[in-house]
Design a protein around this motif. Structure first.
Motif, PDB file in Angstrom:
ATOM      1  N   LEU A   1       0.824  -1.210   0.000  1.00 58.05           N
ATOM      2  CA  LEU A   1       0.000   0.000   0.000  1.00 58.05           C
ATOM      3  C   LEU A   1       0.858   1.258   0.000  1.00 58.05           C
ATOM      4  N   ARG A   2       2.059   1.165   0.595  1.00 53.00           N
ATOM      5  CA  ARG A   2       2.992   2.302   0.596  1.00 53.00           C
ATOM      6  C   ARG A   2       3.846   2.334  -0.660  1.00 53.00           C
ATOM      7  N   LEU A   3       3.559   1.455  -1.609  1.00 48.69           N
ATOM      8  CA  LEU A   3       4.325   1.302  -2.854  1.00 48.69           C
ATOM      9  C   LEU A   3       5.749   0.822  -2.594  1.00 48.69           C
TER      10      LEU A   3
ATOM     11  N   CYS B   1     -12.665  -4.435  -0.327  1.00 50.20           N
ATOM     12  CA  CYS B   1     -11.758  -5.438  -0.905  1.00 50.20           C
ATOM     13  C   CYS B   1     -10.942  -4.777  -2.004  1.00 50.20           C
ATOM     14  N   TRP B   2      -9.876  -4.091  -1.596  1.00 52.83           N
ATOM     15  CA  TRP B   2      -9.124  -3.219  -2.483  1.00 52.83           C
ATOM     16  C   TRP B   2      -7.800  -3.809  -2.959  1.00 52.83           C
ATOM     17  N   LEU B   3      -7.456  -5.009  -2.531  1.00 50.94           N
ATOM     18  CA  LEU B   3      -6.049  -5.388  -2.687  1.00 50.94           C
ATOM     19  C   LEU B   3      -5.767  -6.366  -3.816  1.00 50.94           C
TER      20      LEU B   3
ATOM     21  N   ARG C   1      -6.560   8.051   0.043  1.00 50.05           N
ATOM     22  CA  ARG C   1      -6.875   7.987   1.470  1.00 50.05           C
ATOM     23  C   ARG C   1      -6.167   6.830   2.180  1.00 50.05           C
ATOM     24  N   ILE C   2      -6.095   5.660   1.566  1.00 53.63           N
ATOM     25  CA  ILE C   2      -5.572   4.489   2.280  1.00 53.63           C
ATOM     26  C   ILE C   2      -4.247   3.984   1.734  1.00 53.63           C
ATOM     27  N   GLY C   3      -3.850   4.407   0.553  1.00 52.69           N
ATOM     28  CA  GLY C   3      -2.543   3.986   0.050  1.00 52.69           C
ATOM     29  C   GLY C   3      -2.537   3.788  -1.452  1.00 52.69           C
ATOM     30  N   PRO C   4      -1.578   4.359  -2.147  1.00 48.01           N
ATOM     31  CA  PRO C   4      -1.539   4.245  -3.609  1.00 48.01           C
ATOM     32  C   PRO C   4      -1.306   2.818  -4.092  1.00 48.01           C
ATOM     33  N   GLY C   5      -0.823   1.961  -3.212  1.00 49.54           N
ATOM     34  CA  GLY C   5      -0.512   0.610  -3.631  1.00 49.54           C
ATOM     35  C   GLY C   5      -1.710  -0.209  -4.052  1.00 49.54           C
TER      36      GLY C   5
ATOM     37  N   LEU D   1       0.310  11.194  -6.922  1.00 48.22           N
ATOM     38  CA  LEU D   1       0.075   9.800  -6.550  1.00 48.22           C
ATOM     39  C   LEU D   1       0.203   8.896  -7.777  1.00 48.22           C
ATOM     40  N   LEU D   2      -0.430   9.310  -8.884  1.00 55.87           N
ATOM     41  CA  LEU D   2      -0.431   8.461 -10.071  1.00 55.87           C
ATOM     42  C   LEU D   2       0.947   8.390 -10.712  1.00 55.87           C
TER      43      LEU D   2
END
Length: 895
Positions: free
Chosen positions: A599-601, A743-745, A780-784, A809-810
């Motif tokens: 999530l932190r890339l 469910c973002w991952l 909000r929660i992480g670019p990863g 971010l992008l």
């Protein structure tokens, strides 16, 4: 009766020692009895062990199997791990623990980290193949070893025999195994004979001939020809009978000094059971009264040490008596160890002595002997004596104390039979005994059996006004309800348990409640439960609570209200509270840490954590749940990196497993990775075929994550078939489910999917609007969360960055995705082949001269995976060896 009464006087019972599952003599060859050891047998054994991976010595009890092996062990220069099996080893985890202990005593405490970690991980009972895989991987870290397993006939449990079979199938070439058994071991002997993998010795090889019998007798004193013939006739050359008969002749000789008078009565040599009883009685009846009393009283023990015998027989000279038994060769074997000598009476003689004990002593006197033994033995060894004494209350207390102090699988599986041996009225006095009785069924997923046994118990406790006890039962019932998908009853059980349970149980119940809320898509409940469980476990510092809560943390729970950073910190704090011996739980925390890093890339760190997790998990034979989490997250990372070869390799291994109970929970994630791989490769026909094969006919699930995967999959098929409006509608459904389920991952991004389709239609503004909610979540929660989809939706992400939507971010996501993709494939000049990033990494390791084991350690993958990569590398480079592959790679400037 006076001598018996004197022998039965009781002293104080000593307190229990710390739990020690195995006596040290289990791992020592007996002191060699040179009287019945022959050079011929040593030669036969060495020849077999030198030429075959497996040597099997099969003969009836007392045939001299152990003596022959001890003689060979005394002369060989090989590293030998000796393990004597017994009835307690009839469970895979117990046998695994015994093999580990034996190896560590011989090879050092550093051996067997994988097997030790698997046994320490108490979430589920390890399967035989998991135990075998862990031990084989541990053996690969060492050189030539010979395993000698004595008394294999004691193992009759099918699962435990399956462990032995799996171990033999996977032995490294430098490892040898010797099995000694009264009957043919159930390890596929017919197949091994066809393969010429086994050398065999049987009773005919072990029988002593006349010269050998004469040699045995002559070592003690001059003997007559009649005595030699008499012993040979009585024993038939059977080593144990020769020893017993020799003892009888020696006793007779002390009464009648003339050697010619020492004949042994003629007994048919082929009637071994009758011969055993006859010889035992002859020897026993010739002994002094005090020695007979000692043998009878101590016959309840499996191992005889001076200290234990002193306590049981209420005397202080047991060391002298044991030495006398040894000197007389009264069917005992002596073991020498750092903690002193220990003796073991042969099973034949022990069985006879116990029969005599039952008829010579009153039941209450035998019970007192068992109580004395229980007072000086370690708890696990004391337990059978408490049961034999009829002290069911004390046995129950000890079972509860042991059962609720740890989650060690090898201990628990020995307690469950003890619980079942208790009378029903004793078990009924304490509900915790019933919980322990159902432990094996619970970890094996036998939910219906758990409900059948524990629901009536829960109801009785509630009627009796014992809500706290009922709550402890409901903790196990809740797990069973979840396994069956009955969320309503699971919720009721959890609610009652949380209201009434003892505080020490609360973290474990909150862990169950966490997943109950997850399956209900209740993220407020998920967040509250996991946060409280973590804080309570950390506050207590109790290893049991830390172990119960640690595995609950997973990539799925990164999106609790307090966010991924809190989950990562919780994982670190829980890990800090565990010892190095709790490595299995530490491994279970890796996927959550990896997810937070992604999530932190921090893509490289995430991949490193995941590969470490998979490597460690393979050492346990695939750790349930956590192995699948790591695989799913690694596939997501590789999709973002464009490393489709690694994704495909993982899928090739896992797709056939999707109907397994554990893999079934992650089925949708593997299906998404398979379909996405087809999509990125432009394999539309294969995509439709995979969709039809893996998704058609599957029941609809209320789990949001499954809905997301389903809608993306069906939209892909709709797009291929030209039904774009259907695809857009499906993706809107997926977006709603993703928002609800967080469910973002690893399940795909239906919002980006819809934006990409709109962009293809030339509707750029609508595409940006469609992507905006997903990008807001990433901010909000992480670019990863965007990284796994960066290759599939690069055009959409670039367009959003161009118009100023979350530009920084992008750009970070696109830059990492570009650098990762730049190494997705390396073309091999002059061919149509490419090397994947992982194949290139393996090739770089080969260039340094690293072995497969070294490469696996460096890249945090398994040795079989290294071999698979090398096979593909050799084919692609048209090389027949590692050296040729390296030279070819240098020639083509790939390195």
């Amino acid at each position: 009766m006076a001598d018996r009464d004197e022998a039965m006087s009781l002293g104080p019972v000593a307190p229990h020692a710390a739990p020690e599952p195995f006596p040290f003599t289990k791992f020592l060859p007996p002191v060699l009895d040179e009287r019945v050891a022959t050079d011929h047998l040593v030669t036969l054994l060495e020849r077999g062990i030198s030429t075959r991976p497996l040597t099997v010595v099969t003969a009836p009890a007392g045939s001299g199997k152990t003596t022959a092996l001890a003689a060979w062990a005394a002369t060989t220069t090989r590293d030998i791990v000796w393990v004597r099996l017994d009835q307690d080893d009839n469970e895979p985890s117990v046998l695994g623990a015994a093999l580990l202990e034996g190896a560590r005593r011989r090879l050092g405490g550093g051996f067997g980290t994988r097997l030790a970690q698997l046994l320490a991980y108490g979430a589920t009972a390890p399967t035989p193949r998991q135990l075998a895989a862990s031990l084989v991987n541990d053996l690969g870290d060492h050189g030539a070893i010979t395993w000698l397993l004595d008394d294999v006939h004691e193992v009759t449990d099918e699962a435990t025999l399956a462990l032995l079979g799996a171990l033999l199938e996977q032995l490294p070439p430098e490892v040898k195994v010797v099995l000694s058994s009264r009957s043919e071991p159930a390890v596929s002997m017919a197949r091994r004979r066809v393969r010429t993998e086994v050398a065999e010795l049987d009773l005919e090889d072990l029988l002593l001939d006349r010269d050998a019998v004469a040699h045995v007798l002559a070592r003690e004193r001059p003997v007559s020809e009649a005595e030699i013939d008499g012993v040979l006739a009585a024993s038939g050359g059977w080593a144990a009978a020769v020893r017993l008969a020799t003892a009888h002749v020696d006793v007779a000789a002390t009464q009648r000094p003339s050697p010619s008078a020492g004949a042994v009565p003629d007994v048919l040599p082929d009637v071994l059971p009758d011969l055993r009883r006859f010889l035992a009685e002859e020897v026993f009846d010739a002994l002094q009264v005090g020695l007979r009393a000692f043998l009878l009283q101590t016959s309840i023990l499996d191992e005889l040490s001076p200290h234990t015998c002193d306590a049981v027989a209420d005397r202080s000279d047991s060391h002298r008596v044991l030495a006398e038994l040894d000197r007389r060769n009264l069917f005992v074997t002596r073991h020498r160890g750092a903690d002193g000598d220990t003796w073991r009476i042969h099973d034949l003689f022990t069985a006879f002595l116990r029969e005599q004990l039952a008829v010579s002593y009153a039941p209450q006197d035998v019970a007192r002997l068992h109580r004395r033994a229980a007072g000086v033995l370690p708890p696990l060894q004391a337990l059978p004596h408490l049961l034999a004494a009829g002290d069911h209350a004390a046995a129950a207390d000890l079972i509860i104390d042991l059962g609720f102090s740890d989650l060690d699988t090898s201990t628990m599986v020995r307690l469950v039979p003890a619980v079942r041996a208790l009378p029903a009225e004793v078990r009924a006095r304490d509900h915790r005994l019933e919980i322990l009785r159902m432990w094996l069924a619970d970890v094996a997923g036998q939910a219906h059996e758990v409900l059948r046994e524990l629901e009536p118990l829960r109801d009785r406790l509630l009627v009796a006004g014992r809500p706290q006890a009922a709550a402890e039962v409901e903790a196990m019932l809740a797990e069973a309800y979840l396994q069956l998908g009955d969320l309503d009853r699971a919720g009721e059980a959890i609610a009652h348990a949380l209201e009434h349970v003892d505080p020490a149980w609360r973290p474990a119940i909150l862990a169950v409640a966490t997943w109950w809320n997850y399956y209900r898509n209740d993220w407020d409940g998920v967040s509250n439960c996991v946060e409280e469980a973590v804080e309570l476990a950390l506050r207590s510092g109790e290893p049991m609570q830390l172990k119960a809560v640690g595995p609950t943390l997973s990539p799925t729970l990164l999106f609790v209200d307090r966010g991924p950073a809190w989950v990562a910190d919780a994982a670190d704090r829980l890990g800090a509270g565990l010892s190095a011996d709790d490595q299995a739980t530490l491994t279970a925390l890796r996927p959550a840490r990896a997810g937070a890093a992604l999530l932190r890339l921090e893509v490289a760190r995430a991949a490193d954590e995941l590969r470490r997790c998979l490597t460690e998990s393979m050492g346990y034979g695939r750790m349930a749940w956590k192995h699948q989490e790591a695989e799913c997250l690694l596939m997501a990372v590789c999709l973002g990196s464009g490393d489709l070869a690694t994704v495909q390799h993982l899928l090739d291994d896992t797709l056939p497993r999707l109907d397994d109970p554990v893999y079934r929970q992650f089925r949708h994630v593997y299906v998404h990775a398979a379909l996405r791989t087809h999509w990125l490769r432009g394999e539309h026909r294969q995509l439709v075929a995979t969709h039809d094969r893996l998704m058609t006919g599957q029941p609809r699930s209320g789990l949001a994550e499954v809905t997301v995967v389903r809608t993306i999959a069906e939209s892909m098929v709709a797009r291929i078939e030209g039904r774009t409006d259907d695809a857009l509608e499906l993706l809107r459904e997926g977006e709603q489910a993703q928002s609800i389920g967080r469910c973002w991952l690893w399940s795909g991004m239906p919002g980006l999917e819809r934006a990409g389709l709109l962009l293809e239609q030339g509707r750029a503004v609508a595409a940006i609007e469609a992507a905006m909610p997903t990008l807001d979540v990433a901010a909000r929660i992480g670019p990863g969360i965007l990284f796994p989809d960066v290759q599939a939706h690069r055009a959409v992400l670039e367009r959003c960055a161009q118009v100023g939507l979350h530009t920084d971010l992008l750009r970070g996501v696109l830059a990492i995705g570009q650098s990762s993709a730049a190494r997705t494939a390396t073309a091999i000049p002059g061919t149509d082949e490419v090397l994947s990033p992982r194949e290139l990494e393996v090739l770089e390791q080969v260039a340094t001269g690293a072995s497969n084991r070294d490469i696996a350690a460096a890249l945090f993958i398994s040795e079989p995976t290294v071999k698979s990569h090398l096979t593909r590398i050799l084919r692609k480079l048209q090389a027949s060896s590692r050296t040729q592959a390296f030279a070819r790679a240098r020639e083509l400037r790939l390195l």
